[in-house]
Design an enzyme around this catalytic site. Structure first.
Site, PDB file in Angstrom:
ATOM      1  N   LYS A  34       0.843  -1.198   0.000  1.00 63.20           N
ATOM      2  CA  LYS A  34       0.000   0.000   0.000  1.00 63.20           C
ATOM      3  C   LYS A  34       0.878   1.246   0.000  1.00 63.20           C
ATOM      4  CE  LYS A  34      -3.834   2.098   2.630  1.00 63.20           C
ATOM      5  NZ  LYS A  34      -4.823   1.846   3.711  1.00 63.20           N
ATOM      6  N   SER A  65      -9.576   1.881   2.852  1.00 67.09           N
ATOM      7  CA  SER A  65      -8.653   2.618   2.027  1.00 67.09           C
ATOM      8  C   SER A  65      -7.571   1.746   1.362  1.00 67.09           C
ATOM      9  CB  SER A  65      -7.949   3.703   2.860  1.00 67.09           C
ATOM     10  OG  SER A  65      -7.168   3.131   3.889  1.00 67.09           O
ATOM     11  N   SER A  89      -9.995  -0.430   7.256  1.00 64.61           N
ATOM     12  CA  SER A  89      -9.415  -0.272   5.920  1.00 64.61           C
ATOM     13  C   SER A  89      -8.712  -1.512   5.378  1.00 64.61           C
ATOM     14  CB  SER A  89      -8.437   0.905   5.899  1.00 64.61           C
ATOM     15  OG  SER A  89      -9.142   2.116   5.839  1.00 64.61           O
TER      16      SER A  89
END
Lengths: 85, 470
Positions: free
Chosen positions: B82, B160, B184
């Site tokens: 990420k 996210s 997330s």
């Protein structure tokens, strides 16, 4: 010259009062003072929604009874559980 | 074996192919780089492809294996990270235009640990702007555009950790690392049918990752299944002087049981969920009841959502103080993010402390409940993936498992979401297993047992036509 952070502390204190019964205009003025610039209509809309949500959350939490020795949860230094490495 | 079948192999299966000489780390890396550069990019799941450095790492991994040096389960396995986590050789954008060209001089601890385990970083993956920390309600709040869900490109991968989930679901990488402050990892796992693990707070160092909320942020893996999650956690867990909240012991994944589980369903967790979500959850509970005992329990009654909201508001404002005060939220893609956090300047300090005081009482109550079971159960979300081009209701609508998720978020306890079937429109549904602090092994055993019982490993999204419009 006043430190901008002091400005913000003032804003925070008056913000608490404003949250308790202030107007949108008062809040917008506080934010403007805190951030040193005007808000776009888009920002003002999101700000109002956010403040409404924040006020509602605080109202719920303020109803919760606490004892003087109830300490805050900040650091997980000692975790209890089904320790299995 | 055809390419699609190879792409969806688990980490142990890929490792066996490497060690038996049926493939090499370079071949695997080339293979997944190709998928990242085609499928991953088509889904808007990729920020930066790390072709040169990954092939260098792959050549080194092959040389080590030839020399008899085996770093373990992740040796020679490609992965994605990420893009809120620093990795040398690529920008770390935090998903925001403002940081498009920003780079760090040092790897994050989790990147270093994965390199030491022999894993190969092939791409930085899409994240919602600032991991959603400044507020968002549109899937497009992302530097690379709204991240499409491989099961139906007209739907969203959630956030996210959008790119991490979508890339794993589409088998563009075997596994990825995401981050979770209040869902997330869990929510993208549920939307994309991947396994997402949020381990006990302190298991995994956050050093080198963007801070959204010091007392809630966690890093963790998104994988094909619970077994892979355990293997990745073993590699990334451990104490780190650079993150004072890390626990002193590492984590060793050990499967101990395949049945005899003590489980509990959260009372009312299916209220308001979609019909298919309920049906899949009920089928999961039925399958698990053949593998142990299942009770129904009440979640301790606390204002979880309000606590999480106030704590995140105060800490996120502090974390992004300079950014907010400089007026830079006006430049965010997220419409909500432009103004959402400004009002948090007026959040009284005593109210933040109050939230943390209630949190400690809730943490103890929840710990008391989780310690009685191997895992608590609820749907991961009450809905399947929502449209990629429409705003979603803040916090996701009718999310049946939200209270259990937030209890685990605030208590710092581990939770995993795994695929438990397909729902409306053939989209994945998830079930969450919430374990006791430090109880990952028992929780992962139970989640793996369900995956075997349901045979969810056979479920795959349709092949992605990279030339077609979503």
């Amino acid at each position: 010259m006043q430190n901008p952070r002091d400005d913000r502390q003032d804003a925070s204190a008056s913000g608490d009062r404003a949250l308790a019964g202030g107007t949108d205009e008062a809040l917008a003025a506080l934010i403007e003072r805190s951030h040193g610039a005007g808000l776009t209509p888009e920002q003002a809309t999101e700000l109002r929604l956010s403040l409404a949500s924040q006020t509602a959350a605080l109202a719920v939490l303020r109803r919760y009874a606490l004892n003087n020795d109830d300490a805050p949860c900040f650091i997980f230094t000692a975790v209890v559980g089904n320790a299995d490495g | 074996m055809d390419d699609e079948s190879l792409a969806f192999l688990s980490i142990p299966a890929l490792g066996a192919a490497l060690r038996e000489g049926r493939t090499t780390a370079v071949s695997l890396t080339e293979f997944y780089l190709n998928r990242i550069e085609t499928i991953g990019i088509a889904l808007n799941a990729v920020v930066t492809v790390m072709r040169d450095s990954s092939l260098r790492e792959a050549r080194a991994a092959d040389a080590e294996l030839r020399a008899g040096i085996d770093r373990g389960a992740l040796h020679g396995i490609p992965y994605g990270m990420k893009d809120i986590v620093a990795a040398v050789g690529a920008p770390t954008t935090w998903g925001a235009e403002a940081f498009r060209n920003r780079s760090f001089a040092e790897d994050a601890t989790v990147v270093r640990r994965l390199r030491e385990a022999g894993a190969i970083l092939v791409a930085k993956l899409a994240t919602i702007e600032m991991a959603g920390g400044l507020g968002y309600d549109n899937p497009g709040a992302c530097l690379t555009g709204a991240c499409q869900n491989p099961w139906d490109r007209g739907t969203w991968a959630s956030g996210s950790s959008s790119g991490s989930a979508a890339a794993v679901a589409a088998a563009a990488v075997p596994f990825a690392i995401g981050s979770d402050t209040s869902g997330s990892i869990l929510y993208p796992a549920a939307f994309t049918g991947t396994a997402g693990l949020r381990a006990t707070f302190g298991r995994v160092s956050r050093a080198g990752a963007m801070t959204l909320c010091w007392t809630l942020d966690r890093l963790g893996p998104l994988c094909r299944d619970a077994t892979d999650c355990g293997l990745v956690l073993q590699a990334i867990a451990g104490p780190d002087p650079a993150d004072a909240t890390t626990l002193p012991a590492g984590f060793r994944r050990q499967e101990r049981r395949r049945d005899g589980f003590r489980l509990a369903v959260i009372d009312g967790c299916c209220d308001g969920v979609e019909r298919e979500v309920r049906a899949n959850f009920d089928a999961s509970v039925t399958a698990l009841s053949a593998l142990g005992s299942i009770e129904t329990v009440a979640l301790p009654d606390f204002p979880y959502a309000e606590m999480a909201s106030v704590i995140t508001a105060a800490e996120a404002y502090a974390a992004f103080d300079d950014f907010i005060r400089a007026g830079r939220t006006a430049g965010l893609t997220a419409r909500k993010g432009k103004g959402h956090r400004l009002g948090n300047a007026l959040l009284p300090a005593h109210d933040y402390i109050r939230a943390q005081r209630i949190r400690e009482i809730a943490r103890r109550a929840f710990a008391g409940l989780t310690e009685r079971y191997d895992a608590l159960l609820a749907p991961s979300l009450g809905v399947v993936a929502c449209p990629v081009d429409e705003d979603f209701e803040y916090g996701l609508p009718r999310a049946g498992g939200k209270p259990l998720n937030l209890a685990g978020v605030l208590a710092g306890t581990p939770t995993i979401s795994v695929l438990n079937g397909l729902g409306r429109g053939g989209l994945p549904t998830g079930i969450q297993f919430a374990g006791a602090a430090m109880g990952e092994n028992a929780m992962l055993d139970a989640a793996s047992a369900l995956e075997r019982a349901l045979g969810t490993g056979r479920l795959r999204p349709p092949p992605i036509d990279v030339g077609a419009a979503p």
